[in-house]
Structures are given as structure tokens and as C-alpha cells.
Scaffold this motif. Structure first.
Motif, mmCIF file in Angstrom:
data_model
loop_
_atom_site.group_PDB
_atom_site.id
_atom_site.type_symbol
_atom_site.label_atom_id
_atom_site.label_comp_id
_atom_site.label_asym_id
_atom_site.label_seq_id
_atom_site.Cartn_x
_atom_site.Cartn_y
_atom_site.Cartn_z
ATOM 1 N N ALA A 120 0.862 -1.445 -0.078
ATOM 2 C CA ALA A 120 -0.256 -0.401 0.058
ATOM 3 C C ALA A 120 1.025 1.229 0.048
ATOM 4 N N THR A 121 0.483 2.298 -0.729
ATOM 5 C CA THR A 121 0.534 3.521 -0.460
ATOM 6 C C THR A 121 0.432 5.075 -0.236
ATOM 7 N N ALA A 122 0.785 5.619 0.888
ATOM 8 C CA ALA A 122 0.996 6.543 1.807
ATOM 9 C C ALA A 122 1.271 8.090 0.692
ATOM 10 N N SER A 123 0.318 8.833 -0.256
ATOM 11 C CA SER A 123 0.765 10.272 -0.335
ATOM 12 C C SER A 123 0.974 11.297 -0.389
ATOM 13 N N ALA A 124 2.080 11.970 -1.143
ATOM 14 C CA ALA A 124 1.151 13.716 -0.524
ATOM 15 C C ALA A 124 2.262 14.578 -1.394
ATOM 16 N N ARG A 125 1.718 15.198 -1.230
ATOM 17 C CA ARG A 125 2.793 16.658 -1.221
ATOM 18 C C ARG A 125 3.860 18.113 -1.214
ATOM 19 N N LEU A 126 4.545 17.714 -1.777
ATOM 20 C CA LEU A 126 5.347 19.305 -0.626
ATOM 21 C C LEU A 126 5.195 20.215 -1.830
ATOM 22 N N PHE A 127 5.379 21.621 -1.336
ATOM 23 C CA PHE A 127 5.065 23.024 -2.085
ATOM 24 C C PHE A 127 6.564 23.353 -1.750
ATOM 25 N N VAL A 128 7.306 24.043 -2.220
ATOM 26 C CA VAL A 128 8.674 24.984 -1.084
ATOM 27 C C VAL A 128 8.267 25.735 -2.065
ATOM 28 N N GLY A 129 8.469 27.409 -1.786
ATOM 29 C CA GLY A 129 8.557 28.348 -3.009
ATOM 30 C C GLY A 129 8.253 29.386 -2.231
ATOM 31 N N PRO A 130 7.807 30.261 -3.883
ATOM 32 C CA PRO A 130 7.810 31.496 -3.738
ATOM 33 C C PRO A 130 5.607 31.855 -3.617
#
Length: 561
Positions: free
Chosen positions: A316-326
């Protein structure tokens, strides 16, 4: 109300707003010392099922293997990942220099957001927890195939796989994927169950950071635009929209609530970092403070995912997104709903966002942010032309009535009631409304404060040059040309608009001194804001001169006919 007083009112309100904001930071209500219990590890219930214990503070690793740093780079980001926990401990924004380019420093280092410097600690962490104990949290040491990953010519993505293997057949692969031209990092935590029992656990993502050092005092903060920006945590839910939590309020107003379709973030001036869980998952958002009774407390905001079960031989896979920016407005809502609100304009959002949109469109046409500000002022003045023309005509008529008002004062002396009645009759007879001059102030005041927030918060104006000596519209004019020009405009406006008849001599002298006083304070305002103020003053001065002469010619024509 004449134009000079209008300008001075704006300046006074702007300076009062800045002083009040800084006073609140230094002397406003402070939270009580946080309880020692805040430092303990957190066992937080997930959206469904119970999570294991998530370590709040970074203690000893769960493995004796040594950790090391690896780098991954696309065309806009360079990240440093610690194999201990697979935490992103450093991020460099390649398109944003840390300081303006100069002849002596033509290639300054990129701006750094996430940082492993102990004095600026800021990390994006993730992990897994299980009541069974066999899961890698953000302290576990992972293995990596190589120490450097770079997006090459012709590639659209670069991927980093980190692996961890437990003693009971559980294998976890933590993958980070960077895409060309994007500040979004895709995270996947895959659990492969090679054991004989079902594995149950939760994924989590969190941000930890030190609070930035405060400016030394209110006077120094005038030349530091970041001192007026919000620093702290933020989160979004579709139901309640955007909310924020300053570092001083972490203990007084802790967050602990389930959210579906939201995100969490840490905000600072111009840039931010946000974890974005899958939109269809109910995650628990929470905050806490580590080392609260020390000089360097660490502030944490976390998203805990629902429980997942993996049967033997399954994955099984747990996912997320990370925003690093302006905080690039106009692009963030495409990343996640509501992310545009990370540019925190506060109660001025309804005014500031349209102004920023219009300013961006003008910049696309003229190609210079300073010129865009000038054109924006011209458009605003054109839209309000009739309103301000009414103000100036009213002012001209009021000046004509000053000798008659002075005569009324002599006639009625201290009888204020009769004096007021006589003045109202005079206004009615001459068809003059003394309140007309105040209406443009009420209309333009929100525009001024909204543009103030736009100039202070817009990353597009960061280090944006104008002409010649002005290399950064978000910083003060280095040679004070614009503040001096502002003073000259104010003095010219005063010359064009003499004091009202009967004004106390002390008040008249103060009116002459105030433009210089405010002009000196404008030495410490962002050049873009002073440019707006100077342009607005010049246009208003020309408009006032034109309308005043128009009224005088009309009166002269009436007398001679």
C-alpha cells in the motif's frame, strides 16, 4: 478637506498602522509559558483507527546505521535530503537570489527556505507510525542508491528512492519526485509486507522550524519589509477556508482537528512550505511546541493520514505533495484549492488581490514593475477623476467663503450654536457641501492600504529594479530621491492651497512642517510604495491646479459678464 490634509491623513494612518503592528509584536499580550507536557511524544488518533507514537522532538535514531546527505536538483529547486528520516533539511530557490545582484556580487547564492543551520532550523519531515512499532518515522535511517540526483537535458522528472527494511519483513520505499519547472515535490511512502502478519499504521507529514529572530526595534523595522509580514503556521479546509497561527499563539490556540481536502503550511515573507495531503483523505491537522521552556522552541504543524492495513504479500502507498517556493499569485490555486491565500493580505484581501492582478497585467504590458505602479496610479486617478474633481471644486468654493465665515465668527463670537446655524445657511445658499471633500479619502484609503500590502507581500517586486539607482522596489530608496521628491510635492500642494482663513498660526506652522516630518519617515518605506505616493501626489497636484484655475476663470467670467 484640502489635498494637503488628505495626503497627511494618509501618511499618518500608514505610519500609525506600521507602528501599531510593531508595538503589538514587542509589547502586545504574550502567551503564558507553555506546560512541560508539550514536549512529550504525541500519540494522535487518525481519521480512522489509532496511530502509533509520533516523536515530537528529534531524539536518537531508530537504527545504528550512519546517516548522510543527498542532493536532488531540478531547474528551479535544489533540495538536500537527510537519509535520517528522509527529511528535506535544505531547499535553495535557484531563481531567487538571496540578495540583489551587484557588480561586486553578480551571482549571489540562491535564497534558502528550508535550512539545517541550527540558528535557522526549518525542516519538512515525513514518516510512518504503527502500534506494532515496526515503522520508520522521521528518525529512521534510510538507504539511498547515490548521493546526487539532477534533472538532465530532455528529462521531465527526477526521482529519488530511499529504502528501509524492518526485521519482520516490512519494507518501506520513500520516493521523492521533482518535475521540471515545478516547486511541487511528490512524496510516496510504499509499504511492502513480506512478513506473516497484517501491518497496520499511519503516514504523517510535518513541518518544524525555529521562529525567525525579531528585529531589534520598531525604527529598524521600517527598513525591513519582512518585519511587517506574517510568520507562522497556516492551514486550509474547504469548510472554514484559510486560517493562521502566529508563533506566539501556538500554546494558547493549539490546532487539533480532522480536515478533508485541506493543507498545512509554514509561512514567511515572500515564500512558504506546504504539505498537501490527498484531497479525498480525512487527515488530522495538529500543532505543538518542542523545547518550549528553552530559548529556542521548535514550532510544529502536522498532518496525520488515516490508518491503512497491508496484508502479508501485499503493498500500500501513502502519498502527499510538498510545495517549497514563492508566493506567486495566479498560479497557486492550480496546485491546491485555496493555496492562493498563502499570500496573507489579512482583512485587505478583497482589495489587495484585484490590485495585484491588475498590477501583474500592467507589468506584462510595460515590462517594469515601477512603470506598472505608475500606470496603476494613472488608471486609479482616471477612475476617480470626477470624484476628486468634486473634492477640489468644493475646496475652491470653501476657500471663497472663508472671508464670510471669518465675518460670521466675529459677529457671533463664542455663540457656537448661532455660528453653526449661520454657517449651514451660508453653505445652503452657496450650494456648498463641506463633507464632499472627505468622500475621496474614504474611497482611496482602502486602495492605498491594499497597494501597501501588495508591494510589501508580492514576491514579484522582491529585488525588482525600477530605474538607475533603484535596484529593489521592495526596499527603501538608497539615495532618498523619491522621499525628497515627495516632500517637494507636498510643499507645492501647500503653496497651491493656502491655509483656511482663521487658522491658528501655530497650526499653520505645523502644517508646513508635517510634510518634511513624514517625508523623512518615508526614507524607510519601500521604494515602490513611495513611488506610488509621489506619482499620486504629482497627478493630484496637477489636477488640483487645473480645477482651481478653472473655477477661478469661471468666477471671473461671471463677474465681468
Amino acid at each position: 478637506m484640502n489635498q494637503t490634509r488628505t495626503f497627511l491623513l494618509f501618511a499618518l494612518l500608514a505610519i500609525g498602522y506600521v507602528l501599531w503592528s510593531d508595538w503589538q509584536k514587542d509589547y502586545g499580550p504574550q502567551p503564558p509559558p507553555p506546560p512541560a507536557a508539550t514536549t512529550s511524544d504525541a500519540s494522535v488518533p487518525g481519521a480512522s483507527g489509532a496511530a502509533g507514537t509520533i516523536p515530537s522532538a528529534d531524539g536518537a535514531t531508530t537504527s545504528g546505521k550512519p546517516a548522510h546527505l543527498i542532493t536532488v536538483t531540478n531547474d528551479v529547486l535544489r533540495l538536500t535530503i537527510d537519509t535520517r528520516g528522509g527529511s528535506i533539511v535544505r531547499s535553495e530557490l535557484l531563481a531567487y537570489p538571496s540578495e540583489p545582484r551587484t557588480k561586486n556580487n553578480p551571482a549571489p547564492a540562491p535564497a534558502r527556505l528550508l535550512d539545517d543551520d541550527p540558528s535557522h532550523f526549518f525542516a519538512a519531515q515525513s514518516g510512518l507510525v504503527s502500534t506494532q512499532g515496526n515503522a520508520p518515522d522521521h528518525r529512521a535511517v534510510f538507504d539511498a542508491a547515490q548521493d546526487s540526483y539532477t534533472l538532465t537535458e530532455g528529462q521531465n522528472q527526477v526521482k529519488v528512492d530511499l529504502t528501509w527494511t524492518g526485521n519482520d519483513g516490512i519494507k518501506v520505499t520513500k520516493s521523492f519526485t521533482l518535475t521540471r519547472g515545478s516547486y511541487v515535490i511528490d512524496l510516496a511512502q510504499r509499504v511492502d509486507n513480506g512478513g506473516s502478519a497484517t501491518w497496520t499504521g499511519n503516514a504523517y507529514e510535518q513541518l518544524q522550524r525555529l521562529a525567525p529572530a525579531a528585529t531589534k526595534g520598531w525604527f529598524q523595522s521600517f527598513s525591513d519589509p519582512s518585519s511587517h509580514s506574517f510568520f507562522g503556521a497556516g492551514w486550509y479546509s474547504p469548510q472554514d477556508k484559510f486560517d493562521s497561527l502566529g508563533f506566539a499563539d501556538f500554546v494558547k490556540k493549539p490546532l487539533n482537528r480532522p480536515v478533508t481536502g485541506g493543507w498545512i503550511e509554514m509561512l514567511q515573507h515572500y515564500f512558504f512550505v506546504a504539505w498537501i495531503p490527498p484531497a479525498n483523505e480525512s487527515t488530522v491537522f495538529s500543532t505543538s511546541v518542542n523545547n518550549p521552556n528553552t530559548a529556542t522552541p521548535i514550532y510544529l504543524i502536522r498532518a496525520l493520514s488515516p490508518s491503512m492495513s497491508v496484508a502479508p504479500g501485499q503493498n500500500a502507498t501513502a502519498s502527499a505533495r510538498l510545495f517549497v517556493g514563492p508566493k506567486l499569485q495566479g498560479t497557486l490555486d492550480a496546485v491546491a484549492p485555496g493555496l492562493e491565500l498563502s499570500t496573507n493580505y489579512g482583512w485587505l484581501t478583497a482589495v489587495a488581490q484585484p490590485l495585484h492582478w491588475l498590477l501583474s497585467k500592467l507589468h506584462a504590458v510595460v515590462g517594469n514593475w515601477g512603470l506598472a505602479i505608475i500606470v496603476l496610479v494613472l488608471l486609479i486617478k482616471a477612475a476617480l477623476w470626477k470624484l476628486t474633481a468634486t473634492q477640489f471644486r468644493s475646496g475652491a468654493k470653501m476657500r471663497k467663503l472663508q472671508p464670510r465665515i471669518a465675518a460670521l465668527k466675529e459677529r457671533y463670537g463664542d455663540d457656537k450654536v448661532k455660528m453653526q446655524q449661520a454657517m449651514m445657511e451660508l453653505y445652503k445658499k452657496e450650494k456648498v457641501n463641506p463633507m464632499t471633500g472627505c468622500l475621496p479619502v474614504l474611497v482611496t484609503m482602502p486602495i492605498f492600504f491594499g497597494l501597501y500590502r501588495v508591494i510589501m507581500e508580492s514576491v514579484e517586486l522582491r529585488q525588482a529594479p525600477f530605474v538607475g539607482w533603484i535596484h529593489d522596489l521592495s526596499a527603501p530608496d538608497p539615495v532618498y530621491v523619491l522621499p525628497v521628491l515627495y516632500i517637494l510635492v507636498m510643499l507645492a500642494t501647500q503653496w497651491l492651497t493656502p491655509p483656511a482663513a482663521g487658522m491658528d498660526p501655530a497650526q499653520a506652522r505645523m502644517m508646513k512642517i508635517m510634510p518634511v516630518m513624514f517625508g523623512v519617515l518615508f526614507f524607510f518605506f519601500p521604494a515602490g510604495l513611495v513611488l506610488y505616493w509621489v506619482t499620486n501626489g504629482l497627478v493630484s497636484l496637477g489636477q488640483q491646479y487645473f480645477i482651481t484655475r478653472q473655477v477661478e476663470r469661471a468666477d471671473l467670467k461671471t463677474k465681468t459678464s
